[in-house]
Design an enzyme around this catalytic site. Structure first.
Site, PDB file in Angstrom:
ATOM      1  N   ASP A 159       0.806  -1.217   0.000  1.00  0.00           N
ATOM      2  CA  ASP A 159       0.000   0.000   0.000  1.00  0.00           C
ATOM      3  C   ASP A 159       0.842   1.272   0.000  1.00  0.00           C
ATOM      4  OD1 ASP A 159       0.742  -0.886   2.626  1.00  0.00           O
ATOM      5  OD2 ASP A 159      -0.632   0.572   3.501  1.00  0.00           O
ATOM      6  N   HIS A 170       7.980   8.831   4.341  1.00  0.00           N
ATOM      7  CA  HIS A 170       6.751   9.621   4.458  1.00  0.00           C
ATOM      8  C   HIS A 170       6.973  11.084   4.057  1.00  0.00           C
ATOM      9  CE1 HIS A 170       4.417   6.622   7.230  1.00  0.00           C
ATOM     10  NE2 HIS A 170       5.278   5.993   6.445  1.00  0.00           N
ATOM     11  N   GLU A 201      -0.640  -1.945   5.229  1.00  0.00           N
ATOM     12  CA  GLU A 201       0.277  -1.866   6.380  1.00  0.00           C
ATOM     13  C   GLU A 201       0.206  -0.497   7.030  1.00  0.00           C
ATOM     14  OE1 GLU A 201       3.423  -0.737   8.802  1.00  0.00           O
ATOM     15  OE2 GLU A 201       3.348   0.035   6.755  1.00  0.00           O
ATOM     16  N   GLU A 202       0.076   0.559   6.214  1.00  0.00           N
ATOM     17  CA  GLU A 202       0.040   1.913   6.764  1.00  0.00           C
ATOM     18  C   GLU A 202      -1.239   2.167   7.556  1.00  0.00           C
ATOM     19  OE1 GLU A 202       2.498   3.778   6.810  1.00  0.00           O
ATOM     20  OE2 GLU A 202       3.794   3.233   5.139  1.00  0.00           O
TER      21      GLU A 202
END
Length: 399
Positions: free
Chosen positions: A81, A365, A139-140
């Site tokens: 993701d 990020h 996962e995020e």
């Protein structure tokens, strides 16, 4: 930087790894929405003759490579993701979608897992045992590992160990991060709603100012780590969101405070939410406000099995040689691979991917995050070497 000499099969695969990674990067998808990504992976798995299941936990995939020789069952895990970030990179493969970007390396993780699966399938006549490759969504957040686990991806045949890796821009290309025991933290979340009493800004005595109450709470929360947690035990309490008020001349009747808690020790993980609510309750009472407190235990800490960590370190030394840069990496970041590793012995390790000379060293990020794609081949080589050492075989003469 000293880079390893990859086996010929991995060297030959490098252009494909880059192609796959860039395609996935260009078409990112958020958690549980990875339909195109899953279809892209599935098409290639099918073309390589790899049996696989799709639609697990919405968009997850389980590929199974069965060796022609008996042996153990090992799982590899990769996340698929992206993040809700607007990409700022000006590259040919930049995200085509607004406010969606692979800013953490999951596109690379997926490409590495695909490449490993392809080479294993091509050489399954020499492969001992079974390798399950788990392509995991979300996962995020909100977390795809647990529903995939509940769907039985570690069963039939039963997985005996699991490995995963994370491309890591906190370390330079050519380094490896691995340690036994705690590696990544509990990743918990809290939400606080403060309920005061609104009114005119010129008549504050008629109100209970939710902003003032909230400001006191935010400041007081910083004392939990400094004054309540054993200083020998790492912990973080971070407020990431504070929202209140709509006008300059109105006392805000309510406020929202959201944040995260990170820790490694279970006792600390239990202490901090208790202290948060005690602080919130005390300050609200003192100011005449009320509150609503919610705490979500999200991802457990990642705890590497000692034997599996030793396996990865041994493999890394074989790949990089006597000058291997192996770092006992430990981070307050969280990872839901921990759900798998709570079920079977595993190791989650880090593959250095930053290259400052190329400007590929922005942090995870960040809207300009990107990594040195030489790390893709290194990741495949490390996975293969770990498999060889785990199953007691050599695949060095791969096709």
């Amino acid at each position: 930087m000293a880079l390893p000499t990859l086996r010929p099969a991995v060297q030959a695969l490098q252009p494909e790894l880059v192609t796959w990674r860039r395609h996935i990067h260009k078409y990112p998808e958020l958690g549980f929405r990875e339909e195109q990504t899953a279809a892209y992976i599935s098409q290639r798995l099918k073309s390589w003759g790899i049996p696989h299941q799709t639609g697990i936990a919405h968009t997850g995939i389980l590929a199974t490579i069965t060796g022609e020789q008996p042996g153990p069952t090992l799982a590899l895990r990769a996340d698929m993701d992206a993040l809700p970030i607007q990409e700022a990179n000006e590259v040919e493969y930049r995200s085509c979608l607004p406010n969606t970007m692979h800013a953490c390396g999951h596109d690379g993780h997926t490409a590495i897992a695909m490449g490993t699966a392809k080479l294993l399938q091509q050489n399954r006549q020499r492969l001992k045992g079974t390798i399950k490759v788990i392509f995991q969504p979300a996962e995020e957040g909100p977390g795809g590992a647990k529903p995939m686990l509940e769907a039985g991806v570690l069963k039939n045949p039963d997985v005996e160990g699991i490995l995963g890796l994370h491309l890591w821009n906190n370390r330079p290309l050519g380094s490896i991060g691995v340690k036994s025991g705690p590696s990544m933290a509990f990743a918990d979340r809290f939400q606080i709603e403060i309920l005061g009493r609104g009114g005119h800004a010129a008549l504050p005595h008629q109100t209970v100012d939710a902003i003032v109450v909230g400001a006191q709470i935010v400041s007081a929360l910083q004392t939990i780590v400094s004054r309540n947690v054993d200083p020998m035990l790492p912990a973080v309490v971070t407020v990431g969101r504070f929202r209140a008020g709509d006008a300059f001349n109105v006392v805000a009747p309510s406020a929202e405070i959201w944040g995260t808690v990170r820790s490694f020790h279970p006792d600390v993980a239990d202490l901090i939410p208790r202290r948060i609510e005690e602080i919130v309750a005390g300050i609200c009472k003192a100011y005449g406000a009320t509150y609503d407190f919610q705490f979500e235990r999200r991802y457990p800490a990642v705890l590497n099995d000692p034997a599996m960590a030793e396996l990865v370190e041994k493999s890394a030394r074989q790949v990089f040689g006597p000058d291997a840069m192996i770092i006992p990496e430990m981070t307050m970041g969280g990872e839901d691979v921990s759900f798998f590793m709570n079920e079977v012995p595993g190791c989650y390790f880090f593959v250095g991917s930053a290259n400052s000379e190329k400007g590929l060293d922005y942090p995870h990020h960040h809207p300009r995050f990107d990594f040195d794609e030489a790390a893709l081949g290194i990741g495949v080589e490390l996975f293969l070497r770990c498999i060889e050492n785990y199953t007691g075989q050599t695949l060095n003469e791969m096709n």
